[in-house]
Design an enzyme around this catalytic site. Structure first.
Site, PDB file in Angstrom:
ATOM      1  N   ASP A 158     -15.063 -16.197   4.932  1.00 30.25           N
ATOM      2  CA  ASP A 158     -13.639 -15.882   4.827  1.00 30.25           C
ATOM      3  C   ASP A 158     -13.094 -15.780   6.245  1.00 30.25           C
ATOM      4  OD1 ASP A 158     -11.170 -14.687   4.670  1.00 30.25           O
ATOM      5  OD2 ASP A 158     -11.772 -13.133   3.236  1.00 30.25           O
ATOM      6  N   LYS A 184      -3.431 -16.652   6.698  1.00 26.31           N
ATOM      7  CA  LYS A 184      -2.726 -15.914   7.758  1.00 26.31           C
ATOM      8  C   LYS A 184      -2.082 -16.804   8.828  1.00 26.31           C
ATOM      9  CE  LYS A 184      -4.124 -11.261   7.074  1.00 26.31           C
ATOM     10  NZ  LYS A 184      -5.335 -10.873   6.342  1.00 26.31           N
ATOM     11  N   TYR A 200       0.827  -1.216   0.000  1.00 25.74           N
ATOM     12  CA  TYR A 200       0.000   0.000   0.000  1.00 25.74           C
ATOM     13  C   TYR A 200       0.857   1.259   0.000  1.00 25.74           C
ATOM     14  CZ  TYR A 200      -3.101  -3.733   1.383  1.00 25.74           C
ATOM     15  OH  TYR A 200      -3.763  -4.920   1.440  1.00 25.74           O
ATOM     16  N   TYR A 208     -13.329  -6.966   3.918  1.00 24.90           N
ATOM     17  CA  TYR A 208     -12.042  -7.021   3.230  1.00 24.90           C
ATOM     18  C   TYR A 208     -11.756  -8.479   2.886  1.00 24.90           C
ATOM     19  CZ  TYR A 208      -7.160  -7.042   2.054  1.00 24.90           C
ATOM     20  OH  TYR A 208      -5.982  -7.249   1.381  1.00 24.90           O
TER      21      TYR A 208
HETATM   22  C1  LIG Z   1      -5.591 -10.763   4.887  1.00 24.60           C
HETATM   23  C2  LIG Z   1      -6.912 -11.181   4.412  1.00 24.60           C
HETATM   24  C3  LIG Z   1      -7.109 -11.645   3.101  1.00 24.60           C
HETATM   25  C4  LIG Z   1      -5.997 -11.671   2.075  1.00 24.60           C
HETATM   26  O1  LIG Z   1      -4.952 -12.537   2.418  1.00 24.60           O
HETATM   27  P1  LIG Z   1      -3.516 -12.366   1.745  1.00 24.60           P
HETATM   28  O2  LIG Z   1      -2.728 -13.524   2.259  1.00 24.60           O
HETATM   29  O3  LIG Z   1      -2.998 -11.040   2.205  1.00 24.60           O
HETATM   30  O4  LIG Z   1      -3.715 -12.399   0.267  1.00 24.60           O
HETATM   31  C5  LIG Z   1      -8.381 -12.047   2.731  1.00 24.60           C
HETATM   32  N1  LIG Z   1      -9.399 -12.009   3.606  1.00 24.60           N
HETATM   33  C6  LIG Z   1      -9.247 -11.591   4.872  1.00 24.60           C
HETATM   34  C7  LIG Z   1     -10.420 -11.602   5.809  1.00 24.60           C
HETATM   35  C8  LIG Z   1      -8.005 -11.151   5.320  1.00 24.60           C
HETATM   36  O5  LIG Z   1      -7.856 -10.694   6.574  1.00 24.60           O
END
Ligand SMILES: *Cc1c(COP(=O)(O)O)cnc(C)c1O
Length: 426
Positions: free
Chosen positions: A245, A274, A16, A144
């Site tokens: 997600d 993550k 970013y 997000y």
């Molecule tokens: C960080 C994140 C992503 C993206 O993951 P990356 O490994 O950075 O591509 C997608 N969804 C959520 C909820 C996230 O916190």
């Protein structure tokens, strides 16, 4: 300036950020436990778990050993036509740990890719069944889901970083953000909004895509898990798939192993990332139910056409299994509860600071929301001078510390956050 930092500024693009960078980053030489050691000898507590991933702290002996052991066998082999124990064990572990009904695992190389795969699964499912009009996603605002193109289309369309791409991204269906508060009573008028939106768009919807319980990078907001039950019920009734997600919420962060457990529902498709590898290597996964997999395989094109070069990477899979092993005894639950108490207590004084709009804590997540955007230079200086590394964004100063953070270190983090809130609103 350090020669490395000079080269960094000249050549290296950071997340970013503009090129060249306007604010030089801090140069880290080593990390151990919860501490980062900078080139000038300064030590900082990693209150971010290095973007929410390093749940066991840095250089954990068990994870280091798993990585060394795996490197002694093989670091990588292609996953097309070949398989290996680390990936098989990881897939089995994920099926065991995620809500009942999720049986199939697609290993990906990052969270954004796992969301791409999730959306591709949903789109292809309906295409395979001949329901070719079902091509849109519905989500609530404030979300997000990653930075690649299809995930960007389900991120918050205004508050996020992706407003620039309006007109290029697929146009999804947005409903308002869920009413704030994990413990807040269910707002029936919002339930009606969710139900009506799904009903109204059911013919064109492939899936509803949300972050369960915590909206992370879209604004660190919490909501009542009952809204997830509502989504499960209405999507089932109207032939729409449901995607959770859990890339940010997975592996204990919210006080449940997965946030879906707060609601007791199983979605059709599920993303993790993550903290999957304890923050060691980049890996994520997309899980789905047999219904989704069967649907896809009944299509004219019966395969899921996706296959990253580094899919199922043995090093990442081995360290992920070791990280899951560290969580297996359930002691993370007490650690997260202890952190929740420490954050609640430590951040309470921030609520008294004029200019602080809200202080909220859930599991090992602590958030101070200001009435104005954070001045990053001032915030970083205030935090680092107190030995704490945090990366605020927008109007938020927040922490998601490693589960191994001691009470004394948590006190340093919360004191630094309160001090930062004071300085930023003075
Ligand atoms: C960080 C994140 C992503 C993206 O993951 P990356 O490994 O950075 O591509 C997608 N969804 C959520 C909820 C996230 O916190």
């Amino acid at each position: 300036m350090h020669e490395l930092l000079r080269l960094d500024t000249r050549h290296v693009w950071h997340p970013y950020g503009p090129m060249p960078a306007t604010v030089p980053p801090l140069l880290v030489e080593e990390a151990s436990g919860v501490r980062l050691r900078l080139a000038d000898g300064t030590e900082l507590i990693d209150g971010m778990s290095s973007w929410w991933a390093v749940v066991h702290g840095h250089r954990h002996p068990v994870l280091d050993a798993a990585l060394r052991e795996q490197a002694g066998r093989m670091s990588h082999v292609m996953f097309g036509g070949l398989t290996h124990e680390p990936a098989i064990r990881l897939a089995t572990n994920l099926v065991d740990l995620t809500p009942d009904g999720l049986e199939h695992v697609f290993l990906c190389d990052s969270g954004s890719v796992s969301v791409e795969v999730a959306l591709k699964m949903c789109l292809q499912y309906w295409r395979s069944l001949g329901r070719t009009k079902k091509t849109r996603m519905l989500t609530w605002r404030g979300g997000y889901h990653g930075d690649t193109f299809h995930p960007m289309s389900v991120c918050d369309p205004e508050g996020g970083m992706h407003a620039l791409w309006r007109g290029v991204l697929p146009e999804q269906v947005f409903v308002p953000e869920p009413p704030p508060g994990f413990d807040a009573p269910v707002d029936q008028s919002y339930v009606d909004v969710l139900v009506r939106a799904v009903e109204e768009h059911a013919d064109e919807l492939a899936a509803v895509v949300v972050e369960p319980v915590v909206q992370g990078a879209g604004g660190m907001r919490f909501h009542n898990p009952d809204y997830l039950r509502v989504l499960r019920e209405v999507t089932e009734r109207h032939d729409v798939l449901l995607v959770f997600d859990e890339i940010a919420t997975g592996f204990g962060r919210t006080g449940a192993f997965f946030a879906a457990e707060h609601a007791g529902v199983t979605p059709d498709v599920f993303c993790v990332g993550k903290a999957l590898t304890g923050g060691y290597l980049t890996m994520a996964a997309t899980l789905c139910t047999p219904r989704v997999a069967d649907g896809i395989s009944r299509g004219e094109v019966p395969v899921l056409a996706h296959g990253p070069t580094f899919m199922g990477n043995p090093l990442a899979a081995a360290v992920a299994n070791a990280s899951i092993g560290l969580l297996a005894d359930g002691s993370w639950r007490d650690e997260v509860r202890r952190i929740e108490r420490a954050l609640t207590e430590g951040l309470a004084p921030a609520a008294e600071v004029p200019g602080v709009l809200d202080v909220r804590v859930l599991g090992a997540i602590g958030v101070v929301q200001l009435d104005r955007p954070v001045d990053m230079a001032v915030a970083t200086e205030t935090l680092t001078s107190r030995g704490v590394w945090l990366r605020p964004f927008r109007d938020l100063v927040y922490t998601m510390p490693p589960y191994v953070t001691s009470d004394a270190d948590l006190a340093l983090v919360t004191e630094a956050m309160v001090a930062t809130a004071r300085v930023l609103t003075a």
